[in-house]
Write an enzyme that holds these catalytic residues in place. Structure first.
Site, PDB file in Angstrom:
ATOM      1  CE  LYS A 149      -3.769  -2.351  -0.191  1.00 26.29           C
ATOM      2  NZ  LYS A 149      -3.239  -3.718  -0.140  1.00 26.29           N
TER       3      LYS A 149
HETATM    4  C1  LIG Z   1      -9.497  -2.664  -1.981  1.00 24.68           C
HETATM    5  C2  LIG Z   1      -8.890  -3.434  -0.856  1.00 24.68           C
HETATM    6  N1  LIG Z   1      -9.570  -3.563   0.299  1.00 24.68           N
HETATM    7  C3  LIG Z   1      -9.050  -4.246   1.344  1.00 24.68           C
HETATM    8  C4  LIG Z   1      -7.824  -4.853   1.267  1.00 24.68           C
HETATM    9  C5  LIG Z   1      -7.326  -5.645   2.432  1.00 24.68           C
HETATM   10  O1  LIG Z   1      -6.228  -5.035   3.071  1.00 24.68           O
HETATM   11  P1  LIG Z   1      -5.449  -5.786   4.227  1.00 24.68           P
HETATM   12  O2  LIG Z   1      -4.440  -6.687   3.593  1.00 24.68           O
HETATM   13  O3  LIG Z   1      -4.811  -4.706   5.056  1.00 24.68           O
HETATM   14  O4  LIG Z   1      -6.445  -6.551   5.019  1.00 24.68           O
HETATM   15  C6  LIG Z   1      -7.081  -4.738   0.092  1.00 24.68           C
HETATM   16  C7  LIG Z   1      -5.761  -5.374  -0.013  1.00 24.68           C
HETATM   17  O5  LIG Z   1      -5.174  -5.495  -1.053  1.00 24.68           O
HETATM   18  C8  LIG Z   1      -7.629  -4.013  -0.994  1.00 24.68           C
HETATM   19  O6  LIG Z   1      -6.971  -3.891  -2.145  1.00 24.68           O
END
Ligand SMILES: Cc1ncc(COP(=O)(O)O)c(C=O)c1O
Length: 367
Positions: A180
């Site tokens: 990210k």
């Molecule tokens: C649009 C979106 N939402 C949620 C997530 C989930 O993030 P995390 O890995 O911090 O749970 C991601 C991860 O790639 C994502 O791209």
């Protein structure tokens, strides 16, 4: 090999982490409070809490809105799987709608048409390059008395008409996964409208434990464990200080992609030229069939040239889980076209503009 994503960890970040490791307090503590205060400032001072992931943030957001069995949540089928999963996990039904082809923003006409007496919330997912019409989305939600949980995992630093995502609206969730815009290794954050909801999140993120006036503890709701460690928060504080630089570097790389990406008929590039956008990834849709090839072959050819790619994202409704909920292919043409044709090209702070030139040259060569 050029990774399609990669964290950027400075010596300052490593020093901050090591200092916390030596401090005698490594689980949730003073660094978490400091990180939450610093994050909150970037979200216009709104109540902000950290968690172990954006996935956990989405789950707790749904629970904090009182969403559960019998409820419907309208969401775009174009998102990461976690959005669908968390709606299903809290016992609600995900009502999928399509997205716009270029911005991937949730289709608001389809949202409006999908509202029923059981609908409790809208969950839009934001993508790099442009947001959907946030004024129209919130006006729609207000008209129907619906909560909004923005999945902002990919867009920390993006703005709507000069205001950062998270600094306005209802609830927003962010990710600090290593791919990210900034990282805490694993981690996430939730921004909520008021302190009462923030306190609810604090209870839900730590076993459902509430402190009683006599300093004993009670549990009224069975909950899991989603609290961030101080070591992650120390990394987050150091990364947050660098975030403006990260965002600027990513923007430069995205601009270079727009300048040098080869002309390919029917290719769809991300939205360009919208002010105040962050660039977590650069996804293109390519007409492999028209080029007499397949996406798999295209990705393999890039890999042979030392360039890794990703896929963002397969539509949720066409997964086995989505199909078990009654959805079928053909219902959401834009998300399906994205799912079939998308390739995520490398974009991260370990790259230089010359790397973008090399990638685009390789694509031209393969085509
Ligand atoms: C649009 C979106 N939402 C949620 C997530 C989930 O993030 P995390 O890995 O911090 O749970 C991601 C991860 O790639 C994502 O791209």
């Amino acid at each position: 090999m050029l990774n399609f994503s990669q964290p950027c960890i400075s010596e300052d970040t490593i020093a901050a982490m090591a200092q916390t490791m030596r401090s005698g307090w490594i689980a949730s503590g003073p660094r978490v409070l400091e990180f939450e205060a610093a994050l909150s400032q970037t979200f216009g001072g709104r109540p902000t809490r950290t968690l172990t992931s954006a996935t956990g943030a989405m789950e707790l957001a749904l629970l904090a809105c009182g969403i559960g069995p019998g409820d419907e949540v309208i969401t775009s089928t174009q998102s990461f799987f976690s959005t669908m999963n968390m709606i299903v996990k809290v016992g609600a039904h995900p009502v999928f709608v399509d997205c716009e082809l270029v911005t991937r923003a949730i289709d608001l006409d389809q949202v409006e048409a999908a509202i029923t007496p059981r609908t409790k919330a809208i969950v839009p997912t934001h993508f790099p390059g442009a947001l959907g019409d946030m004024d129209a989305l919130y006006a729609l939600a207000r008209r129907h008395g619906l909560r909004v949980i923005e999945d902002a995992a990919l867009v920390q630093g993006s703005e709507w008409q000069g205001r950062p995502v998270g600094s306005f609206g209802d609830i927003a969730t962010f990710s600090f996964h290593p791919n990210k815009n900034m990282t805490t290794i694993e981690g996430g954050a939730i921004v909520v409208p008021d302190e009462a909801t923030a306190r609810r999140i604090e209870v839900l993120r730590f076993h459902g434990i509430e402190r009683l006036p006599d300093d004993t503890r009670d549990v009224a709701v069975a909950s899991g464990k989603y609290n961030m460690s101080d070591v992650s928060a120390a990394i987050g504080l150091a990364q947050l200080a660098q975030l403006p630089g990260f965002l600027a570097h990513r923007r430069r790389l995205a601009e270079r992609y727009f300048e040098v990406f080869p002309q390919i008929g029917n290719a769809v590039l991300p939205p360009s030229g919208v002010e105040g956008q962050s660039w977590n990834m650069f996804c293109v849709l390519l007409p492999y069939e028209g080029l007499g090839s397949t996406r798999q072959a295209f990705r393999a050819a890039l890999r042979e040239r030392g360039i890794a790619t990703g896929l963002s994202y397969e539509p949720s409704h066409s997964t086995s889980l989505g199909r078990s909920l009654g959805y079928r292919r053909g219902q959401f043409p834009n998300a399906e076209r994205i799912g079939d044709e998308t390739v995520t090209l490398p974009l991260h702070c370990g790259m230089e503009v010359a790397d973008v030139d090399r990638i685009c040259e390789a694509i031209r060569d393969i085509i």
